[in-house]
Design a protein around this motif. Structure first.
Motif, PDB file in Angstrom:
ATOM      1  N   VAL A  15       3.173 -21.739 -48.363  1.00 24.55           N
ATOM      2  CA  VAL A  15       4.019 -20.756 -49.037  1.00 24.55           C
ATOM      3  C   VAL A  15       3.637 -19.343 -48.630  1.00 24.55           C
ATOM      4  N   ALA A  16       2.342 -19.066 -48.584  1.00 28.27           N
ATOM      5  CA  ALA A  16       1.872 -17.703 -48.351  1.00 28.27           C
ATOM      6  C   ALA A  16       2.341 -17.159 -47.007  1.00 28.27           C
ATOM      7  N   ASP A  17       2.430 -18.025 -45.985  1.00 33.76           N
ATOM      8  CA  ASP A  17       2.801 -17.571 -44.644  1.00 33.76           C
ATOM      9  C   ASP A  17       4.190 -18.048 -44.226  1.00 33.76           C
ATOM     10  N   SER A  18       4.975 -18.526 -45.197  1.00 35.16           N
ATOM     11  CA  SER A  18       6.381 -18.899 -44.961  1.00 35.16           C
ATOM     12  C   SER A  18       6.540 -19.980 -43.896  1.00 35.16           C
ATOM     13  N   VAL A  19       5.632 -20.966 -43.913  1.00 33.12           N
ATOM     14  CA  VAL A  19       5.741 -22.089 -42.974  1.00 33.12           C
ATOM     15  C   VAL A  19       6.232 -23.305 -43.764  1.00 33.12           C
ATOM     16  N   PHE A  20       7.516 -23.630 -43.602  1.00 39.22           N
ATOM     17  CA  PHE A  20       8.138 -24.757 -44.303  1.00 39.22           C
ATOM     18  C   PHE A  20       8.505 -25.797 -43.253  1.00 39.22           C
ATOM     19  N   ALA A  21       7.528 -26.588 -42.847  1.00 41.90           N
ATOM     20  CA  ALA A  21       7.686 -27.508 -41.718  1.00 41.90           C
ATOM     21  C   ALA A  21       7.878 -28.928 -42.231  1.00 41.90           C
ATOM     22  N   GLY A  22       9.091 -29.259 -42.612  1.00 46.82           N
ATOM     23  CA  GLY A  22       9.352 -30.593 -43.115  1.00 46.82           C
ATOM     24  C   GLY A  22      10.788 -30.762 -43.527  1.00 46.82           C
ATOM     25  N   PHE A  23      11.046 -31.835 -44.283  1.00 47.32           N
ATOM     26  CA  PHE A  23      12.421 -32.113 -44.716  1.00 47.32           C
ATOM     27  C   PHE A  23      12.415 -32.513 -46.183  1.00 47.32           C
TER      28      PHE A  23
END
Length: 706
Positions: A139-147
């Protein structure tokens, strides 16, 4: 194995293998979510079918990508994953998430495919997450790697990081905790079948991560469970509580876990032992994570387990008392000076006994809360304070919250509140409490459970600190290792007890006879009465085979019994190898206990203790610890069984020799460590615990070689 997980959680470039222009599909969602949440690094979709995806240039293969991504997402059919993983190795990619399923969780050829992936990852030093997982969120670094739908939501970064072997459940914990529970998450990762980076690897990273304060985990089984003690102790030293689900504890649950992520864990008793030894808090529900999380974020730990409860509702006070006492806390005995203070302002129809009931008089005198709390917090016999405010709301709630905050600021003792007013009706009051980091709960039971969790963790930290300098006993016996080396059959009582004696564990006087005449000679030397037992590596349960006779008083009875037990043994198992008949002293008095070792393939050697007979066999009243066991831990094992009062002395009976019992446990632990390469199981049953000062004596034993 790679440990630079900062590159995994905050990659400067991500390649998406199998990226799709259909953003509803699993292979289309990761790129969409990364873009929509403002991922700041470079994105490289890879799919030979497209020139671009979502306005980003698409590459035909990973080889064509002009950069070495820190993270590659693989979203293709299982049959293609191995080739792509090799391409990642050739390009020196450090981390890969394999979303694809169809591996060990389906059995058959999937097992072979997964083993191939693991081998490729080892050859190229690739940190693989998965396969059969749902990805990760930082969340902190805006990495949303999934589905999944959870990736569509926005979240505020918080202090909780979680690793889960279940994608769907793990992300639901994050979503519900963040959105409904007010407990924000920092990082969330799912590991699936765990062929590479494991749950414990991620927990170790969270321990190092300075912005993670609380760690959560969902575990079906740990393939590297032997590391759990070390990782748990690191978390405790860092002051970071671990909240852990361990599922798959029933036979049906184990089958479900095997088909879900192919993770087969050790016995739950050993997980509980590891949790207890390292202060890992077992949770049962998402609400536990939310409630315990808020409690720990108060950043206050009690110095002991003595609780004082202040209430305006007597019934709620009883509810909370029951919950806390059942969880190992105790109601503080208020000092006479404290009672004198309270007597001056608490109404006569209230109660000065703990729980202290100030009644509805607070509606007439708002200072009553402040004065009551201050008097109780000042009591040196109180470690933790809870207040039950029923449904107070509106301006009154705000005023009382301000009074509570004012008192709480003057102490480092934890203050907890049970306050059932709806959020909208006590908004300002709750905001004051949140700002002061005072945890508050809608029910006395939830409040009580949270206090128990914090108290238990604080006790574990104190215990760990006290035991840190206590060194476990080490005994090396090459002769014992040699005696077990290469053995496959059970080692019967006589030889097993000779091995016990090498480690200083007291055993009964006894000798092995091969004729009735030898038996009589031995019995006369030991002294009647005696016990006799057939010795055979093929008969583990001698009582069941009627191959045991007790209380034999003279030569004639011994000769008859000798022939009888041999006949019974042969009738029970005709081809049993008979080593002889053991002639043994009859132990007089003492309490029967059971002491044993199981050498778990995941955890390694663990020591078990309990009282004999119905206590262990029917009531399962036993304690486990992972070896090595120190004297202090041995005393804990003894004291925590429900049958401990029998050892301590009840109804006028003398206390047992608990010091000698603890020493025997420590020596069995040393044996387990020394013989860990050769020993599968050890069973000492019974171990007679004599009166204080008279020691212990092993009356029967069985060793199963590894």
């Amino acid at each position: 194995m790679r440990t630079d997980l900062e590159r995994f959680f905050n990659p400067r470039a991500i390649a998406i293998i199998g990226a799709s222009q259909d953003f509803i599909t699993i292979s289309g969602q990761p790129l969409k979510h990364l873009q929509s949440h403002g991922y700041k690094g470079k994105l490289y979709p890879v799919n030979p079918r497209y020139e671009e995806v979502a306005g980003v240039k698409c590459y035909r293969s990973l080889t064509d990508v002009p950069d070495t991504p820190d993270l590659v997402l693989i979203l293709v059919n299982a049959s293609r994953v191995a080739d792509i993983l090799r391409e990642c190795g050739a390009k020196d990619v450090p981390y890969v998430i394999i979303f694809s399923s169809g591996f060990s969780e389906v059995g058959g050829g999937g097992v072979d495919l997964q083993q191939k992936l693991a081998q490729i990852a080892r050859e190229h030093d690739i940190g693989v997450i998965g396969p059969n997982c749902q990805g990760m969120i930082n969340v902190a670094d805006s990495v949303f790697a999934g589905f999944g739908s959870v990736f569509s939501s926005d979240y505020e970064p918080g202090p909780v990081s979680m690793v889960s072997q279940s994608g769907g459940f793990g992300f639901s914990v994050m979503n519900l905790s963040s959105k409904d529970g007010g407990l924000a998450f920092r990082q969330m990762v799912t590991t699936g079948n765990e062929i590479g980076v494991s749950t414990l690897d991620f927990i170790e990273y969270f321990i190092r991560d300075p912005k993670t304060e609380i760690i959560a985990g969902y575990v079906e089984g740990l393939k590297d469970a032997g590391r759990l003690i070390d990782v748990g102790e690191k978390a405790m030293a860092a002051g970071k509580p671990i909240l852990m689900w361990k599922v798959g504890n029933t036979e049906q649950g184990q089958r479900a876990a095997a088909s879900h992520t192919a993770n087969l864990g050790g016995a739950m008793a050993l997980y509980r032992a590891a949790f207890k030894q390292t202060g890992i808090i077992q949770v049962d529900d998402i609400q536990d994570v939310v409630d315990y999380g808020h409690a720990f974020l108060s950043r206050r730990l009690p110095r002991g387990n003595r609780l004082a409860i202040i209430t305006i509702s007597g019934g709620a006070g009883i509810l909370m008392t029951d919950e806390c006492v059942a969880g190992g806390m105790e109601l503080a005995q208020l000092a006479p000076e404290t009672l004198d203070k309270l007597r001056k302002f608490i109404p006569s129809f209230g109660s000065l006994l703990n729980p202290v009931d100030v009644t509805a008089a607070i509606f007439n005198d708002l200072t009553l809360i402040n004065r009551t709390m201050q008097a109780i917090i000042d009591d040196p016999g109180v470690d933790c304070v809870a207040m039950i405010n029923a449904s107070l709301q509106g301006d009154l709630a705000t005023t009382i919250a301000a009074e509570i905050v004012a008192v709480a600021k003057k102490t480092d003792k934890p203050v907890f509140l049970a306050w059932s007013a709806r959020d909208v009706l006590a908004q300002e009051a709750y905001a004051l409490l949140d700002e002061a980091r005072i945890p508050h709960y809608k029910s006395p039971v939830r409040c009580g459970r949270a206090m128990v969790a914090v108290s238990w963790y604080a006790q574990a930290k104190r215990r760990n600190a006290a035991q840190r300098n206590e060194k476990p006993l080490t005994i090396e016996k090459p002769s014992a290792r040699q005696a077990l080396a290469g053995r496959t059959a059970d080692i019967a009582e006589h030889e097993a007890k000779r091995i016990l004696a090498e480690y200083g564990i007291p055993v009964t006087q006894e000798s092995l006879a091969t004729t009735a005449g030898e038996a009589v000679t031995i019995a006369r030397r030991i002294g009647y009465p005696v016990a006799i037992k057939v010795q055979s590596p093929d008969i583990s349960h001698k009582t069941e085979a009627k191959a045991v006779k007790l209380g034999i008083a003279d030569d004639a009875a011994l000769q008859a019994a000798y022939d009888d037990v041999l006949a019974n043994a042969r009738a029970y198992k005709a081809d049993a190898r008979i080593e002889g008949v053991l002639i043994q002293e009859m132990v007089k008095g003492g309490i029967e206990a059971i002491l044993g070792v199981t050498n778990d393939p995941l955890f390694g050697p663990a020591v078990m203790f309990g009282l004999g007979g119905i206590f262990a066999e029917v009531l399962k009243d036993v304690s486990f610890r992972l070896a090595p066991v120190t004297p202090a831990v041995a005393r804990e094992m003894i004291a925590e069984i429900k049958g401990y009062p029998v050892l301590a002395g009840v109804r006028g009976k003398p206390a047992a020799d608990i010091a000698a019992l603890a020493d025997a446990i420590v020596r069995v632990s040393a044996l387990a460590i020394d013989l860990k390469d050769h020993l599968a199981e050890l069973d000492i049953n019974p171990l007679f615990v004599m009166e204080k000062g008279r020691g212990v004596k092993a009356a029967d034993a069985l060793i199963k070689p590894k």
